[in-house]
Design a protein around this motif. Sequence first.
Motif, PDB file in Angstrom:
ATOM      1  N   SER A   1       0.829  -1.201   0.000  1.00 24.79           N
ATOM      2  CA  SER A   1       0.000   0.000   0.000  1.00 24.79           C
ATOM      3  C   SER A   1       0.866   1.253   0.000  1.00 24.79           C
ATOM      4  CB  SER A   1      -0.899   0.020   1.239  1.00 24.79           C
ATOM      5  OG  SER A   1      -0.136   0.328   2.401  1.00 24.79           O
ATOM      6  N   ARG A   2       0.203   2.376  -0.144  1.00 28.83           N
ATOM      7  CA  ARG A   2       0.859   3.653   0.118  1.00 28.83           C
ATOM      8  C   ARG A   2       1.198   3.704   1.604  1.00 28.83           C
ATOM      9  NH1 ARG A   2      -3.819   7.515  -1.939  1.00 28.83           N
ATOM     10  NH2 ARG A   2      -4.992   5.769  -1.119  1.00 28.83           N
ATOM     11  N   LEU A   3       2.013   4.661   1.970  1.00 32.94           N
ATOM     12  CA  LEU A   3       2.294   4.917   3.382  1.00 32.94           C
ATOM     13  C   LEU A   3       1.303   5.955   3.881  1.00 32.94           C
ATOM     14  CD1 LEU A   3       6.192   5.126   3.341  1.00 32.94           C
ATOM     15  CD2 LEU A   3       4.751   3.147   3.819  1.00 32.94           C
ATOM     16  N   TYR A   4       0.901   5.792   5.140  1.00 30.91           N
ATOM     17  CA  TYR A   4      -0.089   6.677   5.748  1.00 30.91           C
ATOM     18  C   TYR A   4       0.408   7.176   7.099  1.00 30.91           C
ATOM     19  CZ  TYR A   4      -3.462   4.899   2.368  1.00 30.91           C
ATOM     20  OH  TYR A   4      -4.114   4.575   1.205  1.00 30.91           O
ATOM     21  N   ALA A   5       0.034   8.389   7.429  1.00 34.71           N
ATOM     22  CA  ALA A   5       0.215   8.918   8.782  1.00 34.71           C
ATOM     23  C   ALA A   5      -1.093   8.666   9.520  1.00 34.71           C
ATOM     24  CB  ALA A   5       0.509  10.409   8.730  1.00 34.71           C
ATOM     25  N   SER A   6      -0.980   8.244  10.774  1.00 33.58           N
ATOM     26  CA  SER A   6      -2.190   8.017  11.567  1.00 33.58           C
ATOM     27  C   SER A   6      -1.921   8.369  13.022  1.00 33.58           C
ATOM     28  CB  SER A   6      -2.665   6.576  11.439  1.00 33.58           C
ATOM     29  OG  SER A   6      -1.707   5.687  11.943  1.00 33.58           O
ATOM     30  N   PRO A   7      -2.973   8.792  13.720  1.00 31.56           N
ATOM     31  CA  PRO A   7      -2.812   9.138  15.134  1.00 31.56           C
ATOM     32  C   PRO A   7      -2.425   7.906  15.948  1.00 31.56           C
ATOM     33  CG  PRO A   7      -4.950   9.884  14.295  1.00 31.56           C
ATOM     34  CD  PRO A   7      -4.339   9.010  13.247  1.00 31.56           C
TER      35      PRO A   7
END
Length: 181
Positions: A37-43
Amino acid sequence: MVAFGANLQLAGKPLPETVRKAAEKLAASGLSVVAMSRLYASPCFPAGAGPDYVNAAALVETSLDAPQLLATLHAVEADFGRERLNRWGQRTLDLDLIAMGDLVLPDAAMQDQWRNLPPQDQDRTAPDQLILPHPRLQDRAFVLVPLADVAPEWRHPRLNLTVRQLLERLDPRDIAAVTPL
Protein backbone atom coordinates in the motif's frame (compact mmCIF):
# COMPACT_ATOMS: atom_id res chain seq x y z
CA MET A 1 -2.01 -9.76 4.72
CA VAL A 2 0.49 -7.94 6.89
CA ALA A 3 0.03 -4.54 8.54
CA PHE A 4 3.03 -2.29 9.20
CA GLY A 5 3.34 0.39 11.83
CA ALA A 6 6.14 2.50 13.31
CA ASN A 7 6.11 5.46 15.68
CA LEU A 8 9.66 5.51 17.09
CA GLN A 9 12.65 6.35 14.96
CA LEU A 10 15.35 3.73 14.60
CA ALA A 11 18.86 5.21 14.50
CA GLY A 12 17.43 8.63 13.64
CA LYS A 13 15.90 7.39 10.38
CA PRO A 14 12.52 8.73 9.25
CA LEU A 15 9.57 6.43 9.94
CA PRO A 16 8.66 5.98 6.25
CA GLU A 17 12.17 4.66 5.62
CA THR A 18 11.74 2.12 8.42
CA VAL A 19 8.52 0.82 6.88
CA ARG A 20 10.06 0.60 3.38
CA LYS A 21 13.15 -1.19 4.72
CA ALA A 22 10.94 -3.60 6.67
CA ALA A 23 9.16 -4.56 3.43
CA GLU A 24 12.55 -5.19 1.85
CA LYS A 25 13.56 -7.30 4.85
CA LEU A 26 10.40 -9.41 4.48
CA ALA A 27 11.40 -10.12 0.89
CA ALA A 28 14.94 -10.96 2.01
CA SER A 29 13.44 -13.34 4.59
CA GLY A 30 11.86 -15.44 1.85
CA LEU A 31 8.44 -13.83 1.67
CA SER A 32 7.19 -12.59 -1.67
CA VAL A 33 5.74 -9.09 -1.29
CA VAL A 34 3.05 -9.13 -3.98
CA ALA A 35 1.54 -5.70 -3.27
CA MET A 36 2.35 -2.81 -0.96
CA SER A 37 0.00 0.00 0.00
CA ARG A 38 0.86 3.65 0.12
CA LEU A 39 2.29 4.92 3.38
CA TYR A 40 -0.09 6.68 5.75
CA ALA A 41 0.21 8.92 8.78
CA SER A 42 -2.19 8.02 11.57
CA PRO A 43 -2.81 9.14 15.13
CA CYS A 44 -1.27 7.05 17.88
CA PHE A 45 -3.51 4.33 19.26
CA PRO A 46 -4.56 4.51 21.96
CA ALA A 47 -4.66 8.31 21.94
CA GLY A 48 -1.87 9.87 23.97
CA ALA A 49 0.24 6.70 24.13
CA GLY A 50 3.05 8.18 22.07
CA PRO A 51 3.99 9.80 18.77
CA ASP A 52 1.82 9.32 15.71
CA TYR A 53 2.39 6.39 13.36
CA VAL A 54 3.33 5.61 9.82
CA ASN A 55 1.23 2.67 8.64
CA ALA A 56 1.04 0.48 5.55
CA ALA A 57 -0.19 -2.95 4.47
CA ALA A 58 1.20 -5.63 2.20
CA LEU A 59 0.09 -8.81 0.57
CA VAL A 60 2.70 -11.52 0.87
CA GLU A 61 2.95 -14.99 -0.56
CA THR A 62 4.67 -17.74 1.38
CA SER A 63 4.75 -21.47 1.85
CA LEU A 64 5.02 -20.94 5.62
CA ASP A 65 2.10 -21.82 7.86
CA ALA A 66 0.59 -19.12 10.07
CA PRO A 67 2.77 -19.72 13.18
CA GLN A 68 5.93 -19.82 11.03
CA LEU A 69 4.92 -16.62 9.26
CA LEU A 70 4.23 -14.92 12.58
CA ALA A 71 7.66 -16.02 13.84
CA THR A 72 9.25 -14.53 10.72
CA LEU A 73 7.43 -11.24 11.29
CA HIS A 74 8.59 -11.17 14.91
CA ALA A 75 12.19 -11.84 13.81
CA VAL A 76 12.04 -8.91 11.38
CA GLU A 77 10.59 -6.70 14.14
CA ALA A 78 13.50 -7.70 16.39
CA ASP A 79 15.97 -6.81 13.62
CA PHE A 80 14.43 -3.33 13.68
CA GLY A 81 14.84 -2.96 17.45
CA ARG A 82 11.32 -3.92 18.48
CA GLU A 83 11.01 -4.67 22.17
CA ARG A 84 7.74 -6.11 23.48
CA LEU A 85 7.62 -4.34 26.82
CA ASN A 86 3.94 -3.45 27.06
CA ARG A 87 0.77 -3.89 25.08
CA TRP A 88 0.10 -1.10 22.60
CA GLY A 89 3.40 0.55 23.52
CA GLN A 90 5.56 2.70 21.29
CA ARG A 91 7.56 0.77 18.73
CA THR A 92 10.22 1.07 16.10
CA LEU A 93 8.33 -1.48 14.00
CA ASP A 94 5.11 -3.41 14.36
CA LEU A 95 4.25 -6.18 11.90
CA ASP A 96 0.83 -7.73 12.40
CA LEU A 97 -0.37 -10.81 10.62
CA ILE A 98 -3.87 -9.65 9.72
CA ALA A 99 -5.19 -12.62 7.76
CA MET A 100 -4.23 -15.55 5.57
CA GLY A 101 -7.00 -15.89 3.01
CA ASP A 102 -10.09 -17.30 4.70
CA LEU A 103 -8.16 -19.14 7.42
CA VAL A 104 -9.75 -18.90 10.89
CA LEU A 105 -7.49 -19.73 13.85
CA PRO A 106 -7.57 -21.43 16.23
CA ASP A 107 -11.27 -21.96 15.49
CA ALA A 108 -14.42 -19.94 14.82
CA ALA A 109 -15.55 -19.80 18.44
CA MET A 110 -12.19 -18.50 19.71
CA GLN A 111 -11.90 -15.97 16.89
CA ASP A 112 -15.40 -14.71 17.68
CA GLN A 113 -14.62 -14.52 21.40
CA TRP A 114 -11.53 -12.36 20.89
CA ARG A 115 -13.16 -10.23 18.19
CA ASN A 116 -16.07 -9.49 20.55
CA LEU A 117 -13.91 -8.76 23.60
CA PRO A 118 -15.28 -5.67 25.38
CA PRO A 119 -13.16 -2.53 24.84
CA GLN A 120 -12.36 -2.22 28.56
CA ASP A 121 -10.71 -5.67 28.45
CA GLN A 122 -8.74 -5.22 25.23
CA ASP A 123 -5.82 -3.37 26.81
CA ARG A 124 -5.55 -5.75 29.77
CA THR A 125 -5.61 -9.12 28.10
CA ALA A 126 -3.96 -10.74 25.11
CA PRO A 127 -4.51 -14.16 23.58
CA ASP A 128 -1.89 -16.82 24.24
CA GLN A 129 -2.24 -18.17 20.71
CA LEU A 130 -2.50 -16.79 17.21
CA ILE A 131 -5.99 -15.52 16.36
CA LEU A 132 -6.81 -15.10 12.67
CA PRO A 133 -8.13 -12.96 11.22
CA HIS A 134 -6.68 -10.38 13.56
CA PRO A 135 -9.46 -9.82 16.11
CA ARG A 136 -9.31 -5.99 15.98
CA LEU A 137 -8.86 -5.38 12.25
CA GLN A 138 -12.51 -4.39 11.70
CA ASP A 139 -12.19 -1.66 14.35
CA ARG A 140 -9.08 0.11 13.09
CA ALA A 141 -8.95 2.64 10.30
CA PHE A 142 -5.14 2.59 10.44
CA VAL A 143 -5.31 -1.07 9.32
CA LEU A 144 -8.30 -0.95 6.96
CA VAL A 145 -7.32 2.17 5.00
CA PRO A 146 -3.97 0.69 3.86
CA LEU A 147 -5.59 -2.72 3.34
CA ALA A 148 -8.08 -1.09 0.98
CA ASP A 149 -5.11 -0.22 -1.27
CA VAL A 150 -4.05 -3.86 -1.67
CA ALA A 151 -7.07 -6.05 -0.84
CA PRO A 152 -10.32 -4.05 -1.00
CA GLU A 153 -12.38 -7.12 -1.88
CA TRP A 154 -10.89 -9.50 0.72
CA ARG A 155 -13.80 -10.86 2.70
CA HIS A 156 -13.60 -11.43 6.46
CA PRO A 157 -14.45 -15.13 6.88
CA ARG A 158 -16.49 -14.62 10.07
CA LEU A 159 -18.11 -11.25 9.39
CA ASN A 160 -18.68 -11.91 5.67
CA LEU A 161 -17.77 -8.29 4.87
CA THR A 162 -15.10 -6.98 2.49
CA VAL A 163 -12.40 -4.53 3.54
CA ARG A 164 -14.39 -1.80 1.78
CA GLN A 165 -17.54 -2.74 3.69
CA LEU A 166 -15.65 -2.84 6.99
CA LEU A 167 -14.34 0.66 6.27
CA GLU A 168 -17.87 1.92 5.61
CA ARG A 169 -18.82 0.86 9.13
CA LEU A 170 -16.16 3.04 10.79
CA ASP A 171 -16.58 6.61 11.97
CA PRO A 172 -15.67 8.87 9.01
CA ARG A 173 -13.51 10.98 11.35
CA ASP A 174 -11.34 7.93 12.10
CA ILE A 175 -10.92 7.25 8.39
CA ALA A 176 -10.11 10.91 7.65
CA ALA A 177 -7.40 10.85 10.33
CA VAL A 178 -5.44 8.26 8.30
CA THR A 179 -3.77 10.40 5.65
CA PRO A 180 -1.50 9.43 2.74
CA LEU A 181 2.11 10.58 3.00
